[in-house]
Every structure is written in structure tokens, then in C-alpha cells.
Enzyme design. Structure first.
Site, PDB file in Angstrom:
ATOM      1  N   ASP A  38       0.835  -1.196   0.000  1.00 17.87           N
ATOM      2  CA  ASP A  38       0.000   0.000   0.000  1.00 17.87           C
ATOM      3  C   ASP A  38       0.878   1.257   0.000  1.00 17.87           C
ATOM      4  O   ASP A  38       0.477   2.297  -0.515  1.00 17.87           O
ATOM      5  CB  ASP A  38      -0.940  -0.010   1.217  1.00 17.87           C
ATOM      6  CG  ASP A  38      -2.048   1.014   1.097  1.00 17.87           C
ATOM      7  OD1 ASP A  38      -2.557   1.213  -0.025  1.00 17.87           O
ATOM      8  OD2 ASP A  38      -2.400   1.624   2.123  1.00 17.87           O
ATOM      9  N   ASP A  69       2.735   1.351  -3.875  1.00 22.72           N
ATOM     10  CA  ASP A  69       1.992   1.878  -5.033  1.00 22.72           C
ATOM     11  C   ASP A  69       2.069   3.394  -5.121  1.00 22.72           C
ATOM     12  O   ASP A  69       2.335   3.962  -6.185  1.00 22.72           O
ATOM     13  CB  ASP A  69       0.545   1.378  -5.070  1.00 22.72           C
ATOM     14  CG  ASP A  69      -0.292   1.810  -3.874  1.00 22.72           C
ATOM     15  OD1 ASP A  69       0.214   2.502  -2.977  1.00 22.72           O
ATOM     16  OD2 ASP A  69      -1.476   1.423  -3.827  1.00 22.72           O
ATOM     17  N   ASP A 102      -8.396  -0.162  -0.850  1.00 21.03           N
ATOM     18  CA  ASP A 102      -8.124  -0.107   0.592  1.00 21.03           C
ATOM     19  C   ASP A 102      -9.359  -0.502   1.397  1.00 21.03           C
ATOM     20  O   ASP A 102      -9.263  -1.239   2.379  1.00 21.03           O
ATOM     21  CB  ASP A 102      -7.685   1.300   1.011  1.00 21.03           C
ATOM     22  CG  ASP A 102      -6.245   1.614   0.632  1.00 21.03           C
ATOM     23  OD1 ASP A 102      -5.520   0.698   0.179  1.00 21.03           O
ATOM     24  OD2 ASP A 102      -5.860   2.792   0.761  1.00 21.03           O
TER      25      ASP A 102
END
Length: 193
Positions: free
Chosen positions: A70, A73, A95
Site C-alpha cells: 500500500d 503503489d 483499501d
């Protein structure tokens, strides 16, 4: 809260972005990899009844890996100058899918009372929704609150790994509720009619 440390970690995060950008794979690819690891973590948590000593540990490790991607990216997007509204939208939606999947795994794995899992995911989604809605009205809420997504998932991963998942879920309920209230207050004070 962890977002407030992002500036001090910037050199390290940039190295991560540069390293993963060198693969030539897009930021959206890494977003998908993070979601994939979240699904694997959910499956691991869901197997708690069959493997009670290992499910929380494997799930926690996979959840931490998901969290790492996360970060990747966004760093790849910044390094390659490929930040986009589409990428931001996908990252945000993925998410939420990941977070729901994690709590579903905790629920299926019977780690704690179902109503606590329900409260944790509901309040977590309300925290995210309040930020999204406030920012659509021109009020920035990044870094506002003690229980943003990163903090909530770290609590689940780390405290769950030491065998205290019921407490981890209760902590998430508490910090998400406090963050939701903080965001309502900040937004109410700063909103322009």
C-alpha cells in the site's frame, strides 16, 4: 497519526519507490498486489478454528505485507510521475475492500464477538467516509485522528500476532470511534457554508 511521520521517512520511501519503479510495473499493479495479500490475510484469519496457533501469525504477516505494498503503489506513482485520479480512486476503493476482507476473516475465524467485529468495520468505514466527504467540501483531514487506516491495521496485525486479537478489535473500535469524532469536530469547525 502515522502520516505525520511520512516526511521524516521520505528518503527511505523514495528509495522504495525507485526500486519498485525499476521493474516497469505500474502503480495500479502494486495496488492490486496489496489487495491480493489482504485477501490472503483474510483467508488466513478465517482458518483460525482449524489452525488456532498459526492463523493470527500468518494473517498478521500477510497483512503487514499488504500494508507494505500500500506504501509501494503511492511511491511508485510519485517516482514515475504517474499519479492520477484513476489511480487514487482505485487505491482508495481497494483499501476499503481490503479492510472489509480482513474483518470478514476475523469474523469467520471466530476471534471475538461478532458485534465487536461489526462495530470495528463500521467505525473504520465511517472514518474513511468522513475524510472523503470532508475533502469533497474542501476540508483536508489527512493526519487528523489517532486511528487512521494504517494504525488500525497495525493494531490488528501486531496485537493479533501475539495472541490478543479480541483486544486488538476492541482497540480498533475505540481508536476508530475517537478518530470519527475528531473528524466531525474538525470538519464542523472548518467547513465554509
Amino acid at each position: 497519526m502515522l502520516n505525520n511521520f511520512r516526511e521524516s521517512l521520505k528518503p527511505h520511501l523514495e528509495k522504495i519507490g525507485k526500486g519498485f519503479a525499476s521493474t516497469g510495473l505500474s502503480p495500479n499493479f502494486w495496488t492490486s498486489v496489496g489487495l491480493g495479500f489482504a485477501f490472503l490475510a483474510s483467508i488466513a484469519y478465517g482458518m483460525n478454528l482449524q489452525y488456532p496457533h498459526y492463523a493470527a501469525i500468518v494473517g498478521g504477516v500477510l497483512l503487514l505485507v499488504s500494508g507494505f505494498f500500500d506504501v509501494v503503489d503511492g511511491q511508485v506513482a510519485r517516482f514515475t510521475k504517474k499519479t492520477s485520479k484513476k489511480g487514487g480512486f482505485l487505491d482508495s476503493v481497494f483499501d476499503k475492500i481490503a479492510e472489509v476482507a480482513i474483518f470478514l476473516g476475523i469474523l469467520v475465524g471466530n476471534f471475538t464477538e461478532p458485534y465487536l467485529v461489526f462495530l470495528a468495520i463500521t467505525l473504520s468505514l465511517l472514518v474513511s467516509y468522513s475524510r472523503s466527504r470532508a475533502e469533497s467540501l474542501g476540508v483536508k483531514l489527512q493526519g487528523i485522528g489517532i486511528g487512521e487506516r494504517a494504525e488500525r491495521l497495525l493494531v490488528i496485525a501486531l496485537i493479533g500476532m501475539i495472541g490478543l486479537m479480541p483486544y486488538a478489535v476492541v482497540i480498533v473500535v475505540i481508536i476508530a470511534a475517537i478518530t470519527f469524532i475528531q473528524r466531525i469536530i474538525v470538519t464542523s469547525k472548518n467547513i465554509r457554508d
